[in-house]
Design a protein around this motif. Structure first.
Motif, PDB file in Angstrom:
ATOM      1  N   GLU A  16      -2.917 108.019  10.004  1.00  0.00           N
ATOM      2  CA  GLU A  16      -2.459 106.774   9.385  1.00  0.00           C
ATOM      3  C   GLU A  16      -3.591 105.767   9.227  1.00  0.00           C
ATOM      4  O   GLU A  16      -3.687 105.072   8.215  1.00  0.00           O
ATOM      5  CB  GLU A  16      -1.334 106.165  10.219  1.00  0.00           C
ATOM      6  CG  GLU A  16      -0.689 104.952   9.577  1.00  0.00           C
ATOM      7  CD  GLU A  16       0.483 104.428  10.377  1.00  0.00           C
ATOM      8  OE1 GLU A  16       0.505 103.207  10.648  1.00  0.00           O
ATOM      9  OE2 GLU A  16       1.366 105.240  10.736  1.00  0.00           O
ATOM     10  N   SER A  35       2.852 103.687  -1.474  1.00  0.00           N
ATOM     11  CA  SER A  35       3.656 103.553  -0.257  1.00  0.00           C
ATOM     12  C   SER A  35       4.920 104.398  -0.293  1.00  0.00           C
ATOM     13  O   SER A  35       5.523 104.660   0.753  1.00  0.00           O
ATOM     14  CB  SER A  35       4.023 102.089  -0.022  1.00  0.00           C
ATOM     15  OG  SER A  35       4.919 101.626  -1.030  1.00  0.00           O
ATOM     16  N   SER A  38       5.244 108.867   1.214  1.00  0.00           N
ATOM     17  CA  SER A  38       5.821 109.373   2.462  1.00  0.00           C
ATOM     18  C   SER A  38       5.956 108.221   3.441  1.00  0.00           C
ATOM     19  O   SER A  38       5.434 107.125   3.221  1.00  0.00           O
ATOM     20  CB  SER A  38       4.929 110.472   3.059  1.00  0.00           C
ATOM     21  OG  SER A  38       3.710 109.907   3.516  1.00  0.00           O
ATOM     22  N   SER A  39       6.648 108.479   4.553  1.00  0.00           N
ATOM     23  CA  SER A  39       6.814 107.439   5.574  1.00  0.00           C
ATOM     24  C   SER A  39       5.472 107.072   6.188  1.00  0.00           C
ATOM     25  O   SER A  39       5.248 105.912   6.561  1.00  0.00           O
ATOM     26  CB  SER A  39       7.786 107.918   6.658  1.00  0.00           C
ATOM     27  OG  SER A  39       7.317 109.121   7.252  1.00  0.00           O
ATOM     28  N   LYS A  40       4.561 108.053   6.312  1.00  0.00           N
ATOM     29  CA  LYS A  40       3.235 107.770   6.851  1.00  0.00           C
ATOM     30  C   LYS A  40       2.451 106.853   5.906  1.00  0.00           C
ATOM     31  O   LYS A  40       1.799 105.900   6.340  1.00  0.00           O
ATOM     32  CB  LYS A  40       2.458 109.066   7.078  1.00  0.00           C
ATOM     33  CG  LYS A  40       1.092 108.848   7.723  1.00  0.00           C
ATOM     34  CD  LYS A  40       0.284 110.134   7.777  1.00  0.00           C
ATOM     35  CE  LYS A  40       0.856 111.106   8.790  1.00  0.00           C
ATOM     36  NZ  LYS A  40      -0.051 112.280   8.981  1.00  0.00           N
ATOM     37  N   GLN A  42       3.803 104.766   3.784  1.00  0.00           N
ATOM     38  CA  GLN A  42       4.455 103.463   3.793  1.00  0.00           C
ATOM     39  C   GLN A  42       4.018 102.647   5.000  1.00  0.00           C
ATOM     40  O   GLN A  42       3.749 101.442   4.896  1.00  0.00           O
ATOM     41  CB  GLN A  42       5.972 103.618   3.799  1.00  0.00           C
ATOM     42  CG  GLN A  42       6.704 102.276   3.756  1.00  0.00           C
ATOM     43  CD  GLN A  42       8.201 102.425   3.605  1.00  0.00           C
ATOM     44  OE1 GLN A  42       8.714 103.535   3.580  1.00  0.00           O
ATOM     45  NE2 GLN A  42       8.896 101.304   3.514  1.00  0.00           N
ATOM     46  N   SER A  43       3.946 103.289   6.151  1.00  0.00           N
ATOM     47  CA  SER A  43       3.509 102.599   7.354  1.00  0.00           C
ATOM     48  C   SER A  43       2.075 102.106   7.210  1.00  0.00           C
ATOM     49  O   SER A  43       1.748 100.968   7.577  1.00  0.00           O
ATOM     50  CB  SER A  43       3.631 103.530   8.557  1.00  0.00           C
ATOM     51  OG  SER A  43       3.208 102.888   9.729  1.00  0.00           O
TER      52      SER A  43
END
Length: 300
Positions: A16, A35, A38-40, A42-43
């Protein structure tokens, strides 16, 4: 992984922090687009380390010059960035307005009427009306009916470097209006020593409708005995000199004055001039100035 004999990096395998580092070197717009990968992503795209890069390096100095004492406590750098894109900030004792351009994060400024030198007939700089308008973000705007020239300056160090800027006059017409009277816009970029480089000069009309042939013939009759003015008017009657003002979302009008490239911006200034083209056929030509706005040129 390898594709066609070429080694490539699997972005999904990156950490990340590494993704955040990559995103901080692209634009805010592209960061928001990525973003959703994927969730990664987005984080990483929401992290302070990314959005702090998108904020100007002198952000704290700008905030400290705000006349507002009720700025919110931002929970993240992204929240601060978006706030400054959507909420113009009145700074420097109410003489300037600061915002950020949402797609690029570059600085935008408007210098208010109190920062301009307004000359009336005889060179008087005080014979104009200062008033408050509820639709203006500045405490005071300038109403001019009899005027000759307007001058303003902007320090290039305040602007984003390596950026092409466009300057816009933000105004409203009074009951006198401009009828068919043209004005001259001049934009010049100078060094800190006061030497001005060659810039852009153009003629525009601040009215919202084009000249008719009858209007043009009137103009020729009035000035046909003055060869110098006649040459100016030949330029004025060209189609490119008839650029129209556009209505802004805040209810004001704007018209492009010119553009310039701010390479480094460490030690220089931009000089703007608005000059009324003298013509005895028209008398008073009035308008209200909110300011001159500097915005990054689109699609850079």
């Amino acid at each position: 992984m390898e594709q066609g004999g070429t080694s490539t990096t699997d972005l999904y395998a990156l950490g990340e922090d590494c993704i955040a580092e990559i995103l901080s070197h692209i634009s805010p717009r592209d960061t928001c687009r990525l973003s959703v990968v994927s969730s990664k992503f987005q984080s990483a795209a929401d992290s302070d380390s990314v959005w702090e890069r998108f904020l100007p390096s002198d952000m704290q100095l700008i905030l400290s010059s705000s006349v507002s004492h009720s700025l919110p406590n931002f929970s993240s750098k992204k929240e601060q960035f978006l706030y400054l894109c959507n909420n113009p900030l009145l700074i420097d004792y109410g003489s300037k307005i600061f915002t950020l351009e949402k797609c690029s994060g570059k600085k935008c400024f408007m210098i208010g009427a109190k920062e301009l030198s307004i000359f009336t007939l005889g060179g008087n700089t005080t014979n104009w009306i200062s008033q408050s308008l509820p639709e203006s973000r500045f405490p005071k705007v300038a109403e001019l009916n009899i005027w000759r020239e307007i001058r303003g300056k902007m320090e290039t160090r305040l602007l984003s470097p390596n950026t092409t800027y466009v300057a816009y006059l933000v105004f409203k017409l009074t009951e006198f209006g401009f009828q068919y009277a043209p004005v001259l816009f001049s934009i010049k970029l100078g060094s800190g020593g006061g030497r001005l480089e060659e810039g852009q000069v153009k003629y525009v009309y601040l009215m919202t409708r084009r000249l008719t042939m009858a209007d043009e013939h009137k103009s020729w009759r009035v000035i046909e005995e003055d060869e110098d003015i006649l040459l100016e008017w030949r330029e004025l009657l060209e189609p490119e000199a008839r650029e129209k003002p556009k209505k802004r979302g805040d209810g004001w009008m704007e018209i492009k004055m010119g553009e310039f490239f701010n390479e480094r911006g460490d030690d220089g200034e931009v000089e703007m001039r608005i000059k009324k083209v003298e013509d005895p056929y028209w008398g008073r030509n009035g308008f209200i100035i909110e300011g001159i706005e500097f915005r990054p040129k689109e699609n850079q």
